[in-house]
Design a protein around this motif. Structure first.
Motif, PDB file in Angstrom:
ATOM      1  N   LEU A  59       2.446  -2.274   3.396  1.00  0.00           N
ATOM      2  CA  LEU A  59       1.359  -2.081   3.831  1.00  0.00           C
ATOM      3  C   LEU A  59       0.457  -1.360   3.263  1.00  0.00           C
ATOM      4  CD1 LEU A  59      -0.248  -2.937   6.331  1.00  0.00           C
ATOM      5  CD2 LEU A  59       0.722  -0.729   7.298  1.00  0.00           C
ATOM      6  N   SER A  60       0.845  -0.449   2.265  1.00  0.00           N
ATOM      7  CA  SER A  60       0.139   0.582   1.316  1.00  0.00           C
ATOM      8  C   SER A  60      -0.713  -0.366   0.115  1.00  0.00           C
ATOM      9  CB  SER A  60       0.981   1.477   0.775  1.00  0.00           C
ATOM     10  OG  SER A  60       2.124   1.243   0.112  1.00  0.00           O
ATOM     11  N   GLU A  61       0.032  -1.482   0.021  1.00  0.00           N
ATOM     12  CA  GLU A  61      -0.849  -2.339  -1.086  1.00  0.00           C
ATOM     13  C   GLU A  61      -1.587  -3.407  -0.695  1.00  0.00           C
ATOM     14  OE1 GLU A  61       2.225  -3.963  -3.800  1.00  0.00           O
ATOM     15  OE2 GLU A  61       3.141  -2.000  -3.770  1.00  0.00           O
ATOM     16  N   HIS A  62      -1.763  -3.490   0.853  1.00  0.00           N
ATOM     17  CA  HIS A  62      -2.679  -4.407   1.364  1.00  0.00           C
ATOM     18  C   HIS A  62      -4.268  -4.286   0.945  1.00  0.00           C
ATOM     19  CE1 HIS A  62       0.218  -6.395   4.632  1.00  0.00           C
ATOM     20  NE2 HIS A  62       0.722  -6.075   3.499  1.00  0.00           N
ATOM     21  N   VAL A  63      -4.565  -2.983   1.125  1.00  0.00           N
ATOM     22  CA  VAL A  63      -5.963  -2.633   0.767  1.00  0.00           C
ATOM     23  C   VAL A  63      -6.543  -3.032  -0.710  1.00  0.00           C
ATOM     24  CG1 VAL A  63      -7.790  -1.050   0.684  1.00  0.00           C
ATOM     25  CG2 VAL A  63      -6.172  -0.778   2.525  1.00  0.00           C
ATOM     26  N   ASP A  64      -5.553  -2.851  -1.580  1.00  0.00           N
ATOM     27  CA  ASP A  64      -5.846  -3.310  -2.965  1.00  0.00           C
ATOM     28  C   ASP A  64      -5.943  -4.788  -3.031  1.00  0.00           C
ATOM     29  OD1 ASP A  64      -6.019  -0.666  -3.918  1.00  0.00           O
ATOM     30  OD2 ASP A  64      -3.634  -0.645  -4.504  1.00  0.00           O
ATOM     31  N   ARG A  65      -5.061  -5.464  -2.532  1.00  0.00           N
ATOM     32  CA  ARG A  65      -5.170  -6.994  -2.457  1.00  0.00           C
ATOM     33  C   ARG A  65      -6.176  -7.632  -1.959  1.00  0.00           C
ATOM     34  NH1 ARG A  65      -1.090 -10.855  -3.558  1.00  0.00           N
ATOM     35  NH2 ARG A  65      -0.152  -8.861  -4.594  1.00  0.00           N
ATOM     36  N   PHE A  66      -6.665  -7.015  -0.726  1.00  0.00           N
ATOM     37  CA  PHE A  66      -7.979  -7.365   0.013  1.00  0.00           C
ATOM     38  C   PHE A  66      -9.214  -7.038  -0.742  1.00  0.00           C
ATOM     39  CE2 PHE A  66      -5.589  -6.685   4.386  1.00  0.00           C
ATOM     40  CZ  PHE A  66      -5.160  -8.130   4.453  1.00  0.00           C
ATOM     41  N   LEU A 111       1.044 -12.032   0.950  1.00  0.00           N
ATOM     42  CA  LEU A 111       0.963 -10.547   1.540  1.00  0.00           C
ATOM     43  C   LEU A 111       1.746  -9.758   2.488  1.00  0.00           C
ATOM     44  CD1 LEU A 111      -1.703  -8.706   1.541  1.00  0.00           C
ATOM     45  CD2 LEU A 111      -2.423  -9.725   3.776  1.00  0.00           C
ATOM     46  N   ALA A 112       2.659 -10.555   3.395  1.00  0.00           N
ATOM     47  CA  ALA A 112       3.391 -10.381   4.136  1.00  0.00           C
ATOM     48  C   ALA A 112       4.720  -9.539   3.419  1.00  0.00           C
ATOM     49  CB  ALA A 112       4.068 -11.231   5.032  1.00  0.00           C
ATOM     50  N   LEU A 158       4.225  -7.480   0.727  1.00  0.00           N
ATOM     51  CA  LEU A 158       3.881  -6.415   0.036  1.00  0.00           C
ATOM     52  C   LEU A 158       4.019  -5.259   1.137  1.00  0.00           C
ATOM     53  CD1 LEU A 158       0.896  -7.651  -1.827  1.00  0.00           C
ATOM     54  CD2 LEU A 158       2.957  -7.108  -2.750  1.00  0.00           C
ATOM     55  N   LEU A 212      -3.587 -14.013  -1.237  1.00  0.00           N
ATOM     56  CA  LEU A 212      -3.216 -13.443  -0.021  1.00  0.00           C
ATOM     57  C   LEU A 212      -1.894 -14.333   0.514  1.00  0.00           C
ATOM     58  CD1 LEU A 212      -6.609 -13.563   2.065  1.00  0.00           C
ATOM     59  CD2 LEU A 212      -5.444 -11.694   0.958  1.00  0.00           C
TER      60      LEU A 212
END
Length: 68
Positions: free
Chosen positions: A44-51, A39-40, A42, A36
């Protein structure tokens, strides 16, 4: 009842999942949280995959919590 079919069970578990259980779960937690860090930066569209990746790693670590 002769010839009765066995009840279906869960799908086979990959061998790699068992290998993860032999490691220190704290390392998995540290690695997951480190995922994480950027994360900032990346989109926003890639945040879900990271989470989802972090959630999976934490789930594995918590499933082996008795080794901590």
């Amino acid at each position: 009842m002769p010839g009765a079919a066995p009840a279906p069970g869960p799908p086979p578990v990959p061998v790699d999942q068992f290998a993860q259980q032999d490691t220190d779960p704290r390392a998995g937690i540290v690695e997951a949280v480190a995922g994480l860090d950027d994360l900032a930066a990346l989109p926003l569209s890639e945040h879900v995959d990271r989470f989802e990746a972090v959630h999976t790693e934490l789930t594995v670590a918590l499933s082996t919590i008795d080794k901590v």
